[in-house]
Design a protein around this motif. Structure first.
Motif, short mmCIF file in Angstrom:
data_model
loop_
_atom_site.label_atom_id
_atom_site.label_comp_id
_atom_site.label_asym_id
_atom_site.label_seq_id
_atom_site.Cartn_x
_atom_site.Cartn_y
_atom_site.Cartn_z
N GLY A 154 0.82 -1.21 0.00
CA GLY A 154 0.00 0.00 0.00
C GLY A 154 0.85 1.26 0.00
O GLY A 154 0.56 2.23 -0.73
N ARG B 126 1.13 4.21 -2.96
CA ARG B 126 1.01 5.65 -2.67
C ARG B 126 2.23 6.41 -3.18
O ARG B 126 2.10 7.49 -3.78
N SER C 144 -2.71 2.25 1.32
CA SER C 144 -2.47 3.07 0.12
C SER C 144 -3.14 4.43 0.20
O SER C 144 -2.87 5.30 -0.63
#
Length: 264
Positions: free
Chosen positions: A129, A133, A160
């Motif tokens: 995650g 990002r 994320s």
């Protein structure tokens, strides 16, 4: 809003989607939790199949604001208070869950995105995650998941912070296949290793680049390293053995961004 019993088959299906990877693959759907992620899915235009609200959370400001903006035709289900605490993945529910359609993304091409991130056998959903990002923030257009964690798991979605909806996700059968395919598509394939590679900030990362990141415990497999065009390492001055893969990956993709900004 429509009331729904905790024993309704829809709730059982929801629970299976939260917990079982094979169920998500079979149903071509996955679950997102909380007002922020549900709104991110709606804003990204991802098809929302069902929206579930905990009866005890209807009056929470964040939930109320989300429900006010739900598109016409999406009529939320209201469950008895406390049901989502038992069904969802989070320890304490944020009061709303949605099931969304899993959309297949095409393989990238340099004319559509010049930065791709490949996750090879990553095992930790939080790392996946976080790297999603970072990839979005650095301007990547595609993340290729080659084994490891299911990118549609609820933990990946939460870590994320909604980035899972802001980037194309492609699934590969293995890292060697992914690297070879991206090489053939015109990307320079650059993998990261703990030691022995070129300093990451002394390698030309302009042009179409695929950054390849390996498993937290074992790194990139030898057969993957063998098909890479370049291998880079993050130099360290202190006694730390290695960086967390999410941290190292973030450094490398932002080095790509830095070099491109210098080019104007």
């Amino acid at each position: 809003m429509r009331p729904l019993s905790a024993r309704n088959p829809r709730v059982s299906r929801l629970s299976r989607l939260v917990r079982r990877r094979e169920e998500r693959a079979e149903q071509r759907a996955f679950v997102v939790e909380g007002p922020v992620l549900v709104r991110a899915a709606l804003d990204a235009g991802v098809p929302v199949l069902d929206l579930f609200v905990d009866g005890g959370a209807v009056d929470r400001p964040a939930v109320r604001h989300l429900l006010r903006d739900v598109p016409e035709g999406l009529d939320p289900w209201v469950l008895p208070a406390g049901t989502l605490d038992r069904v969802g993945d989070a320890t304490t529910s944020q009061g709303v869950l949605a099931t969304v359609e899993r959309v297949d993304s095409p393989w990238p091409s340099p004319d559509r995105t010049d930065l791709v991130v490949v996750l090879a056998e990553l095992a930790d959903p939080g790392n996946v995650g976080t790297l999603l990002r970072a990839a979005v923030a650095a301007g990547a257009g595609t993340v290729v998941v080659a084994g490891g964690v299911d990118p549609t798991s609820p933990k990946v979605g939460r870590s994320s912070a909604g980035a899972v909806f802001a980037i194309d996700l492609v699934t590969a059968t293995g890292a060697v296949e992914a690297v070879s395919r991206l090489d053939g598509l015109g990307y320079r394939t650059v993998g990261t290793t703990v030691a022995g590679g070129e300093p990451y900030d002394r390698v030309d990362l302009t042009g179409p680049v695929a950054v390849v990141l390996g498993n937290e415990a074992h790194g990139l497999a030898p057969e993957v390293v063998e098909v890479l065009q370049r291998v880079v390492t993050v130099p360290m001055a202190g006694p730390t053995e290695s960086l967390n893969v999410a941290m190292a990956g973030t450094l490398v993709v932002f080095e790509v961004l830095r070099q491109r900004r210098l080019l104007g």
